[in-house]
Design an enzyme around this catalytic site. Structure first.
Site, short mmCIF file in Angstrom:
data_model
loop_
_atom_site.label_atom_id
_atom_site.label_comp_id
_atom_site.label_asym_id
_atom_site.label_seq_id
_atom_site.Cartn_x
_atom_site.Cartn_y
_atom_site.Cartn_z
N GLY A 1 40.34 41.43 45.25
CA GLY A 1 40.25 42.67 44.50
C GLY A 1 41.47 43.55 44.62
O GLY A 1 42.60 43.07 44.73
N GLY B 1 48.08 40.65 36.49
CA GLY B 1 48.57 41.89 37.08
C GLY B 1 48.96 42.91 36.03
O GLY B 1 48.69 44.12 36.18
N ASP B 2 49.59 42.46 34.95
CA ASP B 2 49.98 43.38 33.88
C ASP B 2 48.74 43.97 33.21
O ASP B 2 48.71 45.15 32.86
CB ASP B 2 50.84 42.65 32.84
CG ASP B 2 52.17 42.17 33.41
OD1 ASP B 2 52.68 42.81 34.35
OD2 ASP B 2 52.68 41.14 32.93
N ASN C 1 53.54 42.97 27.92
CA ASN C 1 52.17 42.64 28.35
C ASN C 1 51.36 43.90 28.66
O ASN C 1 50.20 44.03 28.26
CB ASN C 1 52.19 41.75 29.58
CG ASN C 1 52.72 40.36 29.31
OD1 ASN C 1 52.78 39.92 28.17
ND2 ASN C 1 53.12 39.66 30.36
N ASN D 1 51.62 43.64 44.45
CA ASN D 1 50.60 42.75 45.01
C ASN D 1 50.82 42.72 46.52
O ASN D 1 51.71 43.40 47.06
CB ASN D 1 50.64 41.36 44.37
CG ASN D 1 51.98 40.65 44.57
OD1 ASN D 1 52.67 40.85 45.58
ND2 ASN D 1 52.36 39.80 43.63
N SER E 1 66.75 13.76 31.20
CA SER E 1 66.09 14.24 30.00
C SER E 1 64.65 13.75 30.05
O SER E 1 64.38 12.60 30.39
CB SER E 1 66.79 13.69 28.75
OG SER E 1 66.10 14.08 27.58
N GLY F 1 56.66 38.90 28.85
CA GLY F 1 57.47 40.00 29.34
C GLY F 1 56.54 41.08 29.88
O GLY F 1 55.59 41.50 29.20
#
Length: 324
Positions: free
Chosen positions: A228, A256-257, A52, A195, A36, A48
């Site tokens: 790029g 990316g989104d 996004n 990608n 813990s 998500g």
């Protein structure tokens, strides 16, 4: 004509542990781990891939239709997306499960312990696209983002059956999907997003060559981080677009989104491939300069000034007429 975005809708719960995980393990007792950690902070972000992308398209004025599955805990998130121009009326609300959740603790040297609860996302396969089109009108494009695997296959097949143009964005699902499933998700797509690593994985698992992929999709967009974006079509010269330089610390999650949102918006506006890719690159940079995948804004004048610095005044003028 609307864009429908199918994909995951989730919340991210991120914590920071000031020590090192490795210092807590006892040699010879790794088969009986019970640990813990007292963490310094807890940050919750909306996330998500589907949500996004829809958020970015909403900022750009496209009023995208989000298609996915959530739990009864989605009310605040729903209000957030609606305020930012996203149509959430086609989101399925589960009666039994919570919205998908990513819980991650990062230690002082960036080691991470994380769990992902798919929750209501597993019910996304019950969603049909035809009622969405009946409600909002003929769909100009359906984005098939990373989601419950059965849902991804179902949505892709329905696009083929009903003649909806679709964008394939298998993303992280490529890591476990087999070649047959990947071929099913990609074949016939108007757009394919990957990608560089995902592109190599796609080729390895499908057995296709680059040329064979390009023979099956309309446009293949590959993001290359600091190098790029590369855009390819069969029988056409590749287009390479720079990454818009950052001016603040970078948090790459969600970039990316955001790029996909910008690119798709540009194409829906009627921009050419190069200009749409430039728009995607610029939106992605805005996204990675803040913490959280839906925390960036697109303030018109600063955004256009930055766009002009990267791509020229004429390019900025072409984009300006479409920005609110």
């Amino acid at each position: 004509m609307p864009v429908a975005v199918t994909g995951s809708i989730a919340t991210d719960h991120l914590m920071t542990f000031p020590g090192k995980f490795t210092e807590q393990f006892v040699e010879g007792q790794l088969e009986n781990v019970s640990l813990s950690f007292l963490v310094d902070d807890l940050v919750q972000h909306r996330g998500g891939a589907g949500a996004n992308m829809a958020y970015g398209l909403g900022l750009l004025g496209l009023s995208p239709v989000l298609v996915g599955a959530v739990g009864s805990d989605f009310a605040d998130y729903d209000a957030w997306l609606t305020r930012h121009g996203v149509d959430t009326a086609s989101v399925h609300w589960s009666e039994l499960k919570h919205t998908a959740r990513f819980v991650c603790t990062t230690d002082a040297v960036n080691n991470q312990i994380a769990s992902f609860y798919s929750g209501a996302m597993a019910e996304a396969s019950s969603i049909e696209l035809a009622p969405v089109a009946a409600r909002v009108g003929p769909l100009d494009l359906v984005v098939i983002g990373p989601n419950d695997p059965t849902a991804m296959v179902r949505h892709t097949q329905e696009c083929r059956d009903r003649g909806y143009a679709f964008a394939a964005d298998p993303s992280q699902q490529l890591a476990w999907a087999d070649g047959e499933m990947i071929r099913e998700l990609v074949d016939g797509a108007d757009l394919l997003f990957t990608n560089e690593y995902e592109a190599a994985l796609l080729l390895q698992k499908t057995g296709w060559t680059d040329a064979e992929v390009l023979a099956r999709v309309g446009t293949w967009v590959t993001t290359r981080a600091a190098d790029g974006v590369l855009v390819r079509q069969a029988d056409a010269e590749p287009i390479s677009v720079i990454a818009v330089p950052e001016t603040r610390p970078v948090e790459p999650t969600g970039g990316g989104d955001a790029l996909r949102a910008g690119f798709i918006a540009g194409r829906m506006w009627g921009l050419g491939l190069e200009r749409a890719t430039q728009l995607g690159s610029a939106v992605a940079t805005e996204a990675v300069e803040v913490i959280g995948t839906q925390e960036y804004e697109l303030r018109r004048q600063p955004f256009l000034e930055r766009f002009a610095d990267a791509f020229g005044a004429d390019a900025a003028d072409e984009v300006a007429v479409h920005l609110l």
